[in-house]
Design a protein around this motif. Structure first.
Motif, PDB file in Angstrom:
ATOM      1  N   MET A   1      40.462  60.404   3.570  1.00 20.53           N
ATOM      2  CA  MET A   1      40.435  60.604   5.014  1.00 20.53           C
ATOM      3  C   MET A   1      41.797  61.120   5.485  1.00 20.53           C
ATOM      4  O   MET A   1      42.826  60.560   5.114  1.00 20.53           O
ATOM      5  N   PRO A   2      41.830  62.222   6.266  1.00 21.39           N
ATOM      6  CA  PRO A   2      43.118  62.729   6.744  1.00 21.39           C
ATOM      7  C   PRO A   2      43.801  61.727   7.671  1.00 21.39           C
ATOM      8  O   PRO A   2      43.130  61.032   8.434  1.00 21.39           O
ATOM      9  N   ARG A   3      45.099  61.670   7.592  1.00 24.90           N
ATOM     10  CA  ARG A   3      45.834  60.722   8.432  1.00 24.90           C
ATOM     11  C   ARG A   3      45.908  61.253   9.861  1.00 24.90           C
ATOM     12  O   ARG A   3      46.296  62.396  10.080  1.00 24.90           O
ATOM     13  N   PRO A   4      45.529  60.450  10.848  1.00 23.64           N
ATOM     14  CA  PRO A   4      45.521  60.921  12.235  1.00 23.64           C
ATOM     15  C   PRO A   4      46.919  61.313  12.708  1.00 23.64           C
ATOM     16  O   PRO A   4      47.910  60.727  12.271  1.00 23.64           O
ATOM     17  N   SER A   5      46.954  62.315  13.578  1.00 24.01           N
ATOM     18  CA  SER A   5      48.252  62.793  14.061  1.00 24.01           C
ATOM     19  C   SER A   5      48.886  61.787  15.026  1.00 24.01           C
ATOM     20  O   SER A   5      50.099  61.794  15.227  1.00 24.01           O
ATOM     21  N   ASN A   6      48.066  60.919  15.625  1.00 20.51           N
ATOM     22  CA  ASN A   6      48.623  59.955  16.581  1.00 20.51           C
ATOM     23  C   ASN A   6      48.942  58.618  15.912  1.00 20.51           C
ATOM     24  O   ASN A   6      48.908  57.571  16.543  1.00 20.51           O
ATOM     25  N   ALA A   7      49.238  58.666  14.629  1.00 18.58           N
ATOM     26  CA  ALA A   7      49.515  57.424  13.906  1.00 18.58           C
ATOM     27  C   ALA A   7      50.791  56.764  14.426  1.00 18.58           C
ATOM     28  O   ALA A   7      51.689  57.430  14.934  1.00 18.58           O
ATOM     29  N   ILE A   8      50.841  55.458  14.291  1.00 15.25           N
ATOM     30  CA  ILE A   8      51.973  54.666  14.784  1.00 15.25           C
ATOM     31  C   ILE A   8      52.925  54.395  13.624  1.00 15.25           C
ATOM     32  O   ILE A   8      52.503  53.890  12.571  1.00 15.25           O
ATOM     33  N   ASP A   9      54.192  54.743  13.828  1.00 14.40           N
ATOM     34  CA  ASP A   9      55.185  54.517  12.776  1.00 14.40           C
ATOM     35  C   ASP A   9      55.557  53.037  12.705  1.00 14.40           C
ATOM     36  O   ASP A   9      55.778  52.402  13.741  1.00 14.40           O
TER      37      ASP A   9
ATOM     38  N   ARG B   1      40.921  50.424   6.977  1.00 16.93           N
ATOM     39  CA  ARG B   1      40.715  51.422   8.029  1.00 16.93           C
ATOM     40  C   ARG B   1      40.455  52.825   7.459  1.00 16.93           C
ATOM     41  O   ARG B   1      39.693  53.613   8.022  1.00 16.93           O
ATOM     42  N   THR B   2      41.151  53.157   6.356  1.00 20.49           N
ATOM     43  CA  THR B   2      41.085  54.527   5.840  1.00 20.49           C
ATOM     44  C   THR B   2      39.889  54.765   4.932  1.00 20.49           C
ATOM     45  O   THR B   2      39.694  55.875   4.448  1.00 20.49           O
ATOM     46  N   ASN B   3      39.111  53.750   4.693  1.00 13.66           N
ATOM     47  CA  ASN B   3      37.908  53.924   3.855  1.00 13.66           C
ATOM     48  C   ASN B   3      36.681  53.753   4.760  1.00 13.66           C
ATOM     49  O   ASN B   3      36.329  52.620   5.124  1.00 13.66           O
ATOM     50  N   PRO B   4      36.039  54.844   5.135  1.00  7.61           N
ATOM     51  CA  PRO B   4      34.970  54.747   6.141  1.00  7.61           C
ATOM     52  C   PRO B   4      33.875  53.747   5.764  1.00  7.61           C
ATOM     53  O   PRO B   4      33.388  53.008   6.630  1.00  7.61           O
TER      54      PRO B   4
ATOM     55  N   ILE C   1      40.639  54.724  17.137  1.00  6.40           N
ATOM     56  CA  ILE C   1      41.106  53.629  16.284  1.00  6.40           C
ATOM     57  C   ILE C   1      42.513  53.937  15.763  1.00  6.40           C
ATOM     58  O   ILE C   1      42.740  55.000  15.190  1.00  6.40           O
ATOM     59  N   PRO C   2      43.459  53.005  15.928  1.00  5.16           N
ATOM     60  CA  PRO C   2      44.829  53.291  15.469  1.00  5.16           C
ATOM     61  C   PRO C   2      44.955  53.332  13.949  1.00  5.16           C
ATOM     62  O   PRO C   2      44.138  52.767  13.216  1.00  5.16           O
ATOM     63  N   TYR C   3      46.009  53.997  13.518  1.00  6.11           N
ATOM     64  CA  TYR C   3      46.384  54.061  12.111  1.00  6.11           C
ATOM     65  C   TYR C   3      47.893  53.894  12.048  1.00  6.11           C
ATOM     66  O   TYR C   3      48.605  54.304  12.963  1.00  6.11           O
ATOM     67  N   PHE C   4      48.398  53.310  10.992  1.00  2.00           N
ATOM     68  CA  PHE C   4      49.844  53.069  10.896  1.00  2.00           C
ATOM     69  C   PHE C   4      50.463  53.903   9.782  1.00  2.00           C
ATOM     70  O   PHE C   4      49.923  53.963   8.667  1.00  2.00           O
ATOM     71  N   ASN C   5      51.593  54.522  10.074  1.00  2.00           N
ATOM     72  CA  ASN C   5      52.404  55.189   9.064  1.00  2.00           C
ATOM     73  C   ASN C   5      53.364  54.167   8.459  1.00  2.00           C
ATOM     74  O   ASN C   5      54.251  53.679   9.165  1.00  2.00           O
TER      75      ASN C   5
ATOM     76  N   LEU D   1      47.430  45.974  17.277  1.00  2.00           N
ATOM     77  CA  LEU D   1      46.151  45.376  16.875  1.00  2.00           C
ATOM     78  C   LEU D   1      45.658  44.377  17.929  1.00  2.00           C
ATOM     79  O   LEU D   1      44.459  44.306  18.216  1.00  2.00           O
ATOM     80  N   ALA D   2      46.592  43.621  18.518  1.00  4.26           N
ATOM     81  CA  ALA D   2      46.203  42.620  19.528  1.00  4.26           C
ATOM     82  C   ALA D   2      45.605  43.281  20.761  1.00  4.26           C
ATOM     83  O   ALA D   2      44.693  42.733  21.391  1.00  4.26           O
ATOM     84  N   THR D   3      46.118  44.438  21.110  1.00  2.00           N
ATOM     85  CA  THR D   3      45.641  45.090  22.343  1.00  2.00           C
ATOM     86  C   THR D   3      44.506  46.070  22.075  1.00  2.00           C
ATOM     87  O   THR D   3      43.803  46.454  23.012  1.00  2.00           O
ATOM     88  N   GLN D   4      44.340  46.467  20.828  1.00  2.23           N
ATOM     89  CA  GLN D   4      43.273  47.423  20.499  1.00  2.23           C
ATOM     90  C   GLN D   4      41.980  46.740  20.049  1.00  2.23           C
ATOM     91  O   GLN D   4      40.923  47.334  20.090  1.00  2.23           O
ATOM     92  N   PHE D   5      42.108  45.504  19.568  1.00  4.31           N
ATOM     93  CA  PHE D   5      40.922  44.791  19.070  1.00  4.31           C
ATOM     94  C   PHE D   5      40.802  43.477  19.843  1.00  4.31           C
ATOM     95  O   PHE D   5      40.922  43.503  21.058  1.00  4.31           O
ATOM     96  N   ALA D   6      40.523  42.368  19.162  1.00  4.27           N
ATOM     97  CA  ALA D   6      40.338  41.094  19.877  1.00  4.27           C
ATOM     98  C   ALA D   6      41.502  40.149  19.589  1.00  4.27           C
ATOM     99  O   ALA D   6      41.806  39.870  18.428  1.00  4.27           O
ATOM    100  N   VAL D   7      42.151  39.678  20.630  1.00  2.00           N
ATOM    101  CA  VAL D   7      43.217  38.689  20.475  1.00  2.00           C
ATOM    102  C   VAL D   7      42.711  37.361  21.034  1.00  2.00           C
ATOM    103  O   VAL D   7      42.018  37.335  22.056  1.00  2.00           O
ATOM    104  N   PHE D   8      43.033  36.281  20.335  1.00  2.00           N
ATOM    105  CA  PHE D   8      42.560  34.952  20.723  1.00  2.00           C
ATOM    106  C   PHE D   8      43.634  34.247  21.547  1.00  2.00           C
ATOM    107  O   PHE D   8      44.738  34.025  21.053  1.00  2.00           O
ATOM    108  N   ASN D   9      43.304  33.858  22.760  1.00  2.00           N
ATOM    109  CA  ASN D   9      44.233  33.063  23.575  1.00  2.00           C
ATOM    110  C   ASN D   9      44.309  31.626  23.094  1.00  2.00           C
ATOM    111  O   ASN D   9      45.241  30.910  23.460  1.00  2.00           O
ATOM    112  N   GLY D  10      43.328  31.202  22.327  1.00  2.70           N
ATOM    113  CA  GLY D  10      43.280  29.797  21.940  1.00  2.70           C
ATOM    114  C   GLY D  10      42.997  29.591  20.468  1.00  2.70           C
ATOM    115  O   GLY D  10      42.025  28.925  20.101  1.00  2.70           O
ATOM    116  N   TRP D  11      43.833  30.179  19.590  1.00  6.31           N
ATOM    117  CA  TRP D  11      43.719  29.863  18.159  1.00  6.31           C
ATOM    118  C   TRP D  11      44.893  28.966  17.819  1.00  6.31           C
ATOM    119  O   TRP D  11      46.048  29.336  18.045  1.00  6.31           O
TER     120      TRP D  11
END
Lengths: 415, 84
Positions: free
Chosen positions: B1-9, A280-283, A408-412, A134-144
């Motif tokens: 929404m389908p779960r992306p194949s490049n998801a991070i575990d 994230r999963t709800n558009p 956009i990342p998603y987490f399992n 999340l820090a590298t994909q979105f905005a990370v604050f150097n000064g929070w």
């Protein structure tokens, strides 16, 4: 307004517990790719930062942080301890903030030179896939920064009220001045706001004022998930993680997810991922929500950035309350903490400069939360402290361009 | 929404991480103290309601005011009525 702000309907804040920026994200600066720093803008670690230990040995930062079992006893993060961590010496004339007292302070608790070095350990990015991604994909604050060089309750008060009403500790405090919480401000203006705590066994850290007097402001984590599914989030949501290990109503094992030492850091990663995934999963929600993930304070763990001066908020803590023998006028921030802003309208890899950049750098703190929510949703004369009025806000980070979904990342997350 | 194949575990904590027998830290001790302080308000409220003898209620209005107070003590998410 740009598209990001035009579409914004919900601000969600997830406040975790007691970890410093360098401890959680400092390792990002040591990642190399093609012979260069992969994330050059992030003000993390060089690997050469150090503190003296009780025997005068130089202790460098090390990538040896463990998920659990390493920071027991809980590192000191009360006002006198943090004062020593920042200045390296007790109060006295001519001292300068140098971030050289962390190992010394932890030695006072452990009385064990080797264990006192644990306070300098940091996580590598691969250990924390959620926070690092999340820090590298979105905005990370150097000064929070935390709002006060002190513990949880007074720092969380800044997130709720924009002030701690003069408190620098964990004592019960009452609202003596007519400064409404951000939730009261929102509801009085016809908006919606909720504090979601994990469950009744964990409950909230805002007890005596809000839970006692305004229980209707509260809901639980399952309700947050349900509200996300129905796209029924309030305009402003504040989420509290699980603060203790306990048996759930159904008999299952529920681990603390707050990441407060010595709670399991991986469980906190899972919790952050679940909150992120729910949005994230709800558009419909993803497009209209900004999620801030932030830590209340550093928990006594090393960070290399000297906390900057700040606008006093009109209160003063007496020497007897600070425990240092000196008064504190709320004119200096606490130690730096991780903070990440997530939205599809934030360009990938955004780094918000902090005090390391004298021209563009901005410092944020917990009062930036009610300041941002107030400035975005409310108009007119809202009663609040000078400190909050002058706090930097963060929604200018939302851009005009929505990122493609595939980017956009998603987490399992199991369970 | 389908779960992306490049998801991070996201890894699970090690088995055995659950420890409800861990001594509570200062934060949890403070939280419990704050809870107790908050409960005192309910004690005061409960004492106020219990001090009213239901047999002394003369009108439907009196009864409804009493029931309002009692319900509010039991259902804390409902705003309390003002004391008369």
């Amino acid at each position: 307004m740009n598209a990001g702000l035009n579409n914004l309907k919900h601000i969600v804040v997830l406040m975790m517990e007691n970890r410093s920026f360098d401890h959680m994200l400092g390792g990002l600066s040591l990642v190399r790719e093609g012979g260069k720093q992969k994330y050059p803008g992030i003000n993390g670690l060089t690997g050469n930062e150090s503190n003296p230990d009780a025997q005068g040995n130089i202790v460098k930062v090390q990538p040896n942080a463990k998920f659990q079992g390493q920071l027991d006893p809980d590192p000191d993060h009360h006002f006198p301890g943090v004062d020593l961590q920042i200045f390296g010496v007790p109060p006295g004339p001519g001292r300068v903030a140098n971030m050289q007292g962390f190992v010394k302070d932890y030695f006072q608790q452990t009385n064990d030179v080797r264990r006192s070095h644990n306070i300098m350990y940091y996580f590598t990015p691969d250990q924390l896939p959620v926070l690092s991604t999340l820090a590298t994909q979105f905005a990370v604050f150097n000064g929070w920064f935390s709002s006060i060089p002190g513990p949880t309750i007074c720092n969380r008060a800044f997130a709720h009220y924009g002030t701690s009403f003069g408190q620098v500790g964990m004592d019960i405090f009452y609202i003596l001045d007519p400064i409404p919480s951000i939730y009261e401000r929102m509801i009085q203006a016809g908006h919606t706001a909720k504090i979601y705590y994990y469950d009744q066994q964990s409950s909230t850290m805002e007890i005596v004022n809000l839970l006692k007097n305004q229980p209707q402001l509260f809901a639980t984590y399952p309700q947050f998930i349900a509200d996300c599914e129905r796209v029924a989030l309030p305009d402003y949501s504040f989420i509290e993680p699980c603060y203790n290990d306990h048996t759930g109503d159904g008999g299952g094992e529920i681990l603390a997810s707050d990441q407060h030492p010595d709670h399991n850091v991986q469980e906190g990663e899972k919790f952050i991922a679940r909150i992120y995934n729910a949005i994230r999963t709800n558009p419909a929600l993803w497009e209209t929500t900004a999620l801030l993930i932030v830590y209340d304070e550093h928990g006594g763990i090393y960070d290399h950035v000297v906390p900057p001066q700040c606008e006093p908020d009109g209160y003063s803590a007496k020497p007897a309350d600070t425990g240092t023998g000196e008064a504190f006028n709320f004119d200096r921030l606490g130690i730096r903490v991780p903070a990440i802003l997530v939205s599809p309208y934030i360009p990938k890899g955004t780094v918000v400069p902090g005090p390391e950049d004298p021209t563009k750098g901005r410092s944020f703190e917990q009062a930036s939360i009610p300041a941002t929510v107030t400035n975005f949703f409310l108009s007119g004369d809202v009663k609040r402290t000078i400190r909050e009025k002058n706090a930097n806000t963060f929604l200018d980070l939302l851009s005009d361009q929505k990122r493609p979904d595939a980017d956009i990342p998603y987490f399992n997350v199991k369970g | 929404m389908p779960r992306p194949s490049n998801a991070i575990d996201v890894p699970d904590p090690e088995r055995g991480s659950f420890n409800p027998n861990r001594p509570p830290g200062l934060l949890l001790q403070a939280q419990a103290l704050h809870m107790r302080e908050a409960l005192l308000k309910h004690l005061e409220e409960l004492a106020f309601v219990l001090a009213i003898d239901p047999k002394s209620l003369k009108t439907e209005g009196d009864v409804s005011a009493y029931i309002h107070r009692a319900t509010a003590v039991l259902h804390t998410h409902v705003p309390r009525p003002r004391r008369m």
